[in-house]
Design a protein around this motif. Structure first.
Motif, PDB file in Angstrom:
ATOM      1  N   UNK A  69      49.481 -19.772 -25.284  1.00 40.66           N
ATOM      2  CA  UNK A  69      49.387 -19.406 -24.404  1.00 40.66           C
ATOM      3  C   UNK A  69      47.534 -18.549 -24.133  1.00 40.66           C
ATOM      4  N   UNK A  70      46.948 -18.274 -23.305  1.00 39.88           N
ATOM      5  CA  UNK A  70      45.833 -16.797 -23.557  1.00 39.88           C
ATOM      6  C   UNK A  70      46.660 -15.550 -23.945  1.00 39.88           C
ATOM      7  N   UNK A  88      41.052 -13.345 -14.162  1.00 41.52           N
ATOM      8  CA  UNK A  88      42.122 -13.842 -13.720  1.00 41.52           C
ATOM      9  C   UNK A  88      43.214 -15.476 -14.862  1.00 41.52           C
ATOM     10  N   UNK A  89      42.730 -15.401 -15.022  1.00 42.90           N
ATOM     11  CA  UNK A  89      44.036 -15.931 -16.080  1.00 42.90           C
ATOM     12  C   UNK A  89      44.867 -15.634 -16.055  1.00 42.90           C
ATOM     13  N   UNK A  90      45.287 -14.280 -16.269  1.00 41.69           N
ATOM     14  CA  UNK A  90      46.381 -13.750 -16.997  1.00 41.69           C
ATOM     15  C   UNK A  90      47.536 -12.801 -16.139  1.00 41.69           C
ATOM     16  N   UNK A  91      48.404 -13.960 -16.111  1.00 39.27           N
ATOM     17  CA  UNK A  91      49.805 -13.112 -15.118  1.00 39.27           C
ATOM     18  C   UNK A  91      50.299 -11.793 -15.748  1.00 39.27           C
ATOM     19  N   UNK A 138      41.277 -22.682 -23.707  1.00 45.85           N
ATOM     20  CA  UNK A 138      39.997 -21.649 -24.544  1.00 45.85           C
ATOM     21  C   UNK A 138      39.038 -20.804 -23.938  1.00 45.85           C
ATOM     22  N   UNK A 139      38.422 -21.786 -23.135  1.00 45.28           N
ATOM     23  CA  UNK A 139      37.242 -21.300 -22.140  1.00 45.28           C
ATOM     24  C   UNK A 139      37.292 -20.693 -20.908  1.00 45.28           C
ATOM     25  N   UNK A 140      38.973 -20.385 -20.545  1.00 43.62           N
ATOM     26  CA  UNK A 140      39.440 -19.596 -19.774  1.00 43.62           C
ATOM     27  C   UNK A 140      40.127 -17.917 -20.260  1.00 43.62           C
ATOM     28  N   UNK A 141      40.333 -18.152 -21.545  1.00 41.38           N
ATOM     29  CA  UNK A 141      40.901 -17.021 -22.330  1.00 41.38           C
ATOM     30  C   UNK A 141      40.020 -15.348 -21.384  1.00 41.38           C
ATOM     31  N   UNK A 142      39.129 -15.630 -21.957  1.00 42.38           N
ATOM     32  CA  UNK A 142      38.230 -14.165 -21.422  1.00 42.38           C
ATOM     33  C   UNK A 142      38.168 -13.874 -19.866  1.00 42.38           C
ATOM     34  N   UNK A 143      38.775 -14.616 -19.618  1.00 42.07           N
ATOM     35  CA  UNK A 143      38.572 -14.820 -17.327  1.00 42.07           C
ATOM     36  C   UNK A 143      40.089 -13.343 -17.173  1.00 42.07           C
ATOM     37  N   UNK A 202      37.079  -5.105 -17.690  1.00 38.74           N
ATOM     38  CA  UNK A 202      36.095  -5.890 -18.446  1.00 38.74           C
ATOM     39  C   UNK A 202      36.852  -6.283 -20.437  1.00 38.74           C
ATOM     40  N   UNK A 203      36.281  -7.736 -19.983  1.00 36.08           N
ATOM     41  CA  UNK A 203      37.446  -8.620 -21.183  1.00 36.08           C
ATOM     42  C   UNK A 203      37.199  -7.893 -22.642  1.00 36.08           C
ATOM     43  N   UNK A 204      37.876  -7.857 -23.659  1.00 34.28           N
ATOM     44  CA  UNK A 204      37.676  -6.646 -25.131  1.00 34.28           C
ATOM     45  C   UNK A 204      37.048  -8.112 -26.167  1.00 34.28           C
ATOM     46  N   UNK A 205      38.015  -9.278 -26.038  1.00 35.62           N
ATOM     47  CA  UNK A 205      38.433  -9.887 -27.331  1.00 35.62           C
ATOM     48  C   UNK A 205      39.435 -10.605 -26.127  1.00 35.62           C
ATOM     49  N   UNK A 206      39.759 -12.153 -26.871  1.00 33.51           N
ATOM     50  CA  UNK A 206      40.942 -12.940 -26.463  1.00 33.51           C
ATOM     51  C   UNK A 206      40.950 -13.631 -27.433  1.00 33.51           C
ATOM     52  N   UNK A 207      42.431 -14.497 -27.482  1.00 38.77           N
ATOM     53  CA  UNK A 207      42.872 -15.847 -28.365  1.00 38.77           C
ATOM     54  C   UNK A 207      43.361 -16.717 -27.600  1.00 38.77           C
TER      55      UNK A 207
END
Length: 128
Positions: free
Chosen positions: A32-33, A113-116, A106-111, A46-51
């Motif tokens: 998962x992201x 709206x990806x997160x639940x 991986x490309x959507x992890x910084x967004x 704002x996004x700081x970091x994601x993985x």
């Protein structure tokens, strides 16, 4: 259901360091992201970091590159954010976030709206 519990925030002076931790209370951690976001008063989140937890490259916002490091301990189901050389502009509420398993890439992890799932946040204040 997933619960996220952040810790490690505080008040520091410019140039100092903090490490944030996010405990992921879920049956499954992997695939998962996971992300760290921040929101300062009057500003958008704002996004700081994601993985992506299964080993994809991490993402960092330009404003924190070279100063912040995101890491994880899958066995402990924990996400971390090591923040070095803190600046007053880093002051914000920091949130841990998780997507549903297998959701996102991986490309959507910084967004955002990806997160639940979102934690309650931990406050970081950096004085000059």
């Amino acid at each position: 259901q997933v619960q996220l519990v952040e810790s490690g925030g505080g008040s520091v002076q410019a140039g100092e360091s903090l490490m944030l931790s996010c405990e992921v209370l879920a049956y499954q951690y992997d695939d998962r992201c996971m992300g760290w976001f921040r929101q300062a008063p009057g500003k958008v989140r704002e996004v700081v970091a994601s993985i992506y937890t299964t080993g994809a490259p991490t993402y960092y916002d330009e404003s924190v590159k070279g100063r912040f490091t995101v890491s994880q301990d899958s066995a402990r189901k924990e996400l971390y954010l090591q923040m070095n050389s803190l600046k007053p502009e880093d002051s914000a509420m920091y949130y841990c976030a998780a997507s549903r398993p297998t959701y996102g890439t991986n490309s959507s992890c910084p967004v955002a709206s990806t997160y639940h799932y979102w934690g309650q946040g931990t406050q970081v204040f950096v004085s000059s």
